[in-house]
Design a protein around this motif. Sequence first.
Motif, short mmCIF file in Angstrom:
data_model
loop_
_atom_site.label_atom_id
_atom_site.label_comp_id
_atom_site.label_asym_id
_atom_site.label_seq_id
_atom_site.Cartn_x
_atom_site.Cartn_y
_atom_site.Cartn_z
N SER A 310 -20.16 49.41 -73.30
CA SER A 310 -19.53 48.38 -72.48
C SER A 310 -18.50 47.59 -73.25
O SER A 310 -17.61 46.99 -72.66
CB SER A 310 -20.60 47.43 -71.93
OG SER A 310 -21.29 46.78 -72.99
N VAL A 311 -18.59 47.57 -74.59
CA VAL A 311 -17.64 46.81 -75.40
C VAL A 311 -17.30 47.60 -76.66
O VAL A 311 -18.09 48.39 -77.17
CB VAL A 311 -18.20 45.43 -75.80
CG1 VAL A 311 -18.37 44.54 -74.57
CG2 VAL A 311 -19.51 45.56 -76.55
N ALA A 312 -16.08 47.35 -77.19
CA ALA A 312 -15.63 48.04 -78.39
C ALA A 312 -16.46 47.66 -79.60
O ALA A 312 -16.58 48.45 -80.55
CB ALA A 312 -14.17 47.71 -78.64
N ALA A 313 -17.06 46.46 -79.59
CA ALA A 313 -17.85 46.00 -80.73
C ALA A 313 -19.01 46.92 -81.04
O ALA A 313 -19.51 46.95 -82.17
CB ALA A 313 -18.37 44.59 -80.46
N GLN A 314 -19.45 47.68 -80.05
CA GLN A 314 -20.56 48.60 -80.27
C GLN A 314 -20.15 49.84 -81.05
O GLN A 314 -21.00 50.56 -81.57
CB GLN A 314 -21.17 49.01 -78.93
CG GLN A 314 -21.85 47.85 -78.19
CD GLN A 314 -22.24 48.22 -76.77
OE1 GLN A 314 -21.39 48.23 -75.89
NE2 GLN A 314 -23.50 48.54 -76.58
N LEU A 315 -18.87 50.11 -81.13
CA LEU A 315 -18.37 51.24 -81.90
C LEU A 315 -17.71 50.79 -83.20
O LEU A 315 -17.88 51.41 -84.24
CB LEU A 315 -17.36 52.04 -81.08
CG LEU A 315 -17.89 52.75 -79.83
CD1 LEU A 315 -16.78 53.53 -79.16
CD2 LEU A 315 -19.04 53.69 -80.20
N PHE A 316 -16.94 49.73 -83.14
CA PHE A 316 -16.21 49.23 -84.31
C PHE A 316 -17.03 48.10 -84.93
O PHE A 316 -16.66 46.93 -84.89
CB PHE A 316 -14.82 48.76 -83.90
CG PHE A 316 -13.97 49.85 -83.30
CD1 PHE A 316 -13.17 50.65 -84.10
CD2 PHE A 316 -14.02 50.11 -81.94
CE1 PHE A 316 -12.41 51.66 -83.56
CE2 PHE A 316 -13.26 51.12 -81.38
CZ PHE A 316 -12.45 51.91 -82.19
N THR A 317 -18.14 48.48 -85.52
CA THR A 317 -19.14 47.49 -85.93
C THR A 317 -18.68 46.64 -87.11
O THR A 317 -18.89 45.42 -87.11
CB THR A 317 -20.46 48.19 -86.28
OG1 THR A 317 -20.19 49.19 -87.27
CG2 THR A 317 -21.04 48.85 -85.04
N GLU A 318 -18.10 47.26 -88.11
CA GLU A 318 -17.68 46.50 -89.29
C GLU A 318 -16.54 45.55 -88.94
O GLU A 318 -16.50 44.40 -89.39
CB GLU A 318 -17.26 47.45 -90.41
CG GLU A 318 -18.40 48.28 -90.96
CD GLU A 318 -19.54 47.40 -91.49
OE1 GLU A 318 -19.23 46.39 -92.18
OE2 GLU A 318 -20.71 47.70 -91.20
N GLU A 319 -15.60 46.04 -88.14
CA GLU A 319 -14.48 45.19 -87.72
C GLU A 319 -14.97 44.02 -86.89
O GLU A 319 -14.50 42.89 -87.05
CB GLU A 319 -13.47 46.01 -86.92
CG GLU A 319 -12.71 47.06 -87.73
CD GLU A 319 -13.44 48.40 -87.78
OE1 GLU A 319 -12.81 49.39 -88.15
OE2 GLU A 319 -14.64 48.44 -87.46
N TRP A 320 -15.95 44.27 -86.00
CA TRP A 320 -16.48 43.19 -85.17
C TRP A 320 -17.26 42.19 -86.01
O TRP A 320 -17.19 40.98 -85.77
CB TRP A 320 -17.36 43.76 -84.06
CG TRP A 320 -17.96 42.67 -83.21
CD1 TRP A 320 -19.22 42.14 -83.31
CD2 TRP A 320 -17.32 41.94 -82.16
NE1 TRP A 320 -19.40 41.14 -82.38
CE2 TRP A 320 -18.24 41.00 -81.66
CE3 TRP A 320 -16.05 42.01 -81.59
CZ2 TRP A 320 -17.93 40.13 -80.62
CZ3 TRP A 320 -15.73 41.15 -80.55
CH2 TRP A 320 -16.67 40.22 -80.07
N LYS A 321 -17.99 42.68 -86.99
CA LYS A 321 -18.77 41.78 -87.85
C LYS A 321 -17.85 40.78 -88.53
O LYS A 321 -18.16 39.58 -88.63
CB LYS A 321 -19.54 42.60 -88.89
CG LYS A 321 -20.48 41.77 -89.75
CD LYS A 321 -21.18 42.65 -90.77
CE LYS A 321 -22.03 43.72 -90.11
NZ LYS A 321 -22.77 44.51 -91.14
N GLU A 322 -16.69 41.27 -89.01
CA GLU A 322 -15.73 40.36 -89.64
C GLU A 322 -15.09 39.44 -88.60
O GLU A 322 -14.91 38.24 -88.85
CB GLU A 322 -14.65 41.19 -90.34
CG GLU A 322 -13.60 40.33 -91.04
CD GLU A 322 -12.51 41.16 -91.68
OE1 GLU A 322 -11.59 40.56 -92.27
OE2 GLU A 322 -12.56 42.40 -91.57
N PHE A 323 -14.77 39.97 -87.44
CA PHE A 323 -14.10 39.20 -86.40
C PHE A 323 -14.99 38.07 -85.90
O PHE A 323 -14.50 36.97 -85.57
CB PHE A 323 -13.75 40.14 -85.24
CG PHE A 323 -13.00 39.50 -84.10
CD1 PHE A 323 -11.74 38.94 -84.29
CD2 PHE A 323 -13.55 39.46 -82.83
CE1 PHE A 323 -11.04 38.37 -83.22
CE2 PHE A 323 -12.86 38.89 -81.76
CZ PHE A 323 -11.61 38.34 -81.97
N SER A 324 -16.29 38.32 -85.79
CA SER A 324 -17.20 37.34 -85.20
C SER A 324 -17.98 36.54 -86.23
O SER A 324 -18.91 35.80 -85.86
CB SER A 324 -18.18 38.05 -84.27
OG SER A 324 -18.96 39.01 -84.99
#
Length: 619
Positions: A310-324
């Motif tokens: 449902s969201v890109a964060a579920q695939l781009f985990t490292e990038e999301w971790k830094e973003f959030s």
Amino acid sequence: LLSCIALIILPQGSKHHNLYGTSAGLSNTFHRHNIASSLNTWNSDSDTTDFRILRGLYDPLPRVHCNGTVVNEGNKTEIPKWVNKVTSGTMTTEEGSPHELYFEVHHRLPFNSNKHDYSTARQQSGLVGLVLHGGPGSACFPKHTQFFSPDLYEYVVLLDQRGCGRSTPLGEVKFNRLELLVNDVEMLRYHLIKESLIDKWVVGEEENEQLIQSTQEQDRNHHPWDVILGGSWGCTLAMAYAFTHPKSVRAMVLRGVCLFRKKEIDWLFGNPPSSSVVTPRTGGSKTSNLRDLIAGGSSSVSLTALERQSVAAQLFTEEWKEFSSDIEHDENNKRSVLHSYYHRLLGTDTNSRYKAMRSWFRWEMGIYGNGFKKSEGSNEDENRLLIWDPSISSWLFEDARVHNHDSIDSIHMEENSSSNYEIFLQSLRRLSPSSSSYTSSETDRKTFAPLAIEDITGANAPDQGYTKGSGTSFDPTTYVPAQAMLTCYYSVNDDYCIHPYNSFLSLNPPPSVPLSSWFSSELPPSSSSKSYESSVSSGRPFPLPPAIAIQGGNDAICPADTALDLHNAWQQLEIRIALKSGHSMYDPVIAGEIVKALERFGRSLMTEDRGGSDDGYGR
């Protein structure tokens, strides 16, 4: 959602089209009502050499200096066929709005090699193209004109949308929503007519006076954009404009299809579900199954949780971790991280804004640059296209390469059995079917208000931007990250910013409006007919102009779901999916498809303008 941030990053080894070659082309004709075969009226000879190349951008044209001399910095050895005379200007907006829009008109004129000078007019007028950039918040660049053939397009117009590029105030969100941007595109067309900036749009003194005094669009002397090229967010604007002013555009090329639906925003910026298992991008069965399908092998594709998120964060985990990082997640608000960035980017703390901008672009560029995981091994499938051909109402595979530098005909490939296509198309989808979606009953008659922002007028002053190479020192406290600010503003306030196009762009018309009346490519009645008058007075929308959609199969910014959903509603839309390409308009395959699509439309429209019987567009 994201335009090409990395506009200066060109694909390595990309082949550029020879500007000075002869035009060649039509093998088929794509009519507005249907596709029909046509005799080839453009090919002067046939090239039987069996070699395959990708079409590329046209070389930059020598520019006409302000003193009238021709500056040929990019190509000093060859005698140019065309030169480029650029007229820039600004245009005010509606009363009370602070926005002043910047535009450029690139006029391609024939070069006289005997006199080493250029002519001020062509023997026959060419077409007028318009570029609508992405974002929201990006800008237009002269390189965008290199997608348009100088042989066909006499003018290419670039417009920096509100708060973007060289329009002022930079990053301004007040008086900034889709309905106003649509008005801007139409007022720019009107402005170019009044100011006689397009030669073939020049009208007589009496007609010009009537035009100035007229407030009714149908009373104006009509000169439509011949082709609009819209990319990413520019697709959203192009679709809304064509829906509102169907007689003002003859054809559209859409790249990286985006309709700014809720599920598209939530895909890019939504929090991952707390109960989901977050899986990093480590390959998986999806890419190998796609490779098997392309090769005509296995027809079974298992849509695992990895494949339909449902969201890109579920695939781009490292990038999301830094973003959030350092942001408190609210389980009851799927957009809590997005809202946190909203207050940072649109707040008064300049240091916080700068840090948020850096993090924002790292997140977007991480997705933009990486895309979805590609299959490993050979590059044999890099040029594969999956195409919806409305002429036969069927999907087929093609090779994006062509047999010569001037060809617009991709190479046909052996088709898989028809039973494979639905499975294959499902494998291209990334958005969860349960993603949030708009229903027409929710907001059709509501009045929206955007989420409150602090007064940042001081930070948005026109002279406080920074341009690389401008010679000014970079000051993070005064830098205005317009793209991050406007993308965030539109994403948080989507209901407000997209209204009144919510139903149309969500592909969900009210029950009283048949879907077929919104999404078709039949010509509207002529302006002199009674049916035209009755349609205008009743407010019934005209069908959309003919269009070609070009989509990257590995586009993680604007996944293929939107193009496929639009196809389900608009069967006359031709879709060309570059299976291994991402979001960039400068991807070699994507760039070649844009060039070919613009030439197909251009050749057909030129044939029509010359009095030919062809009223469609060439293939």
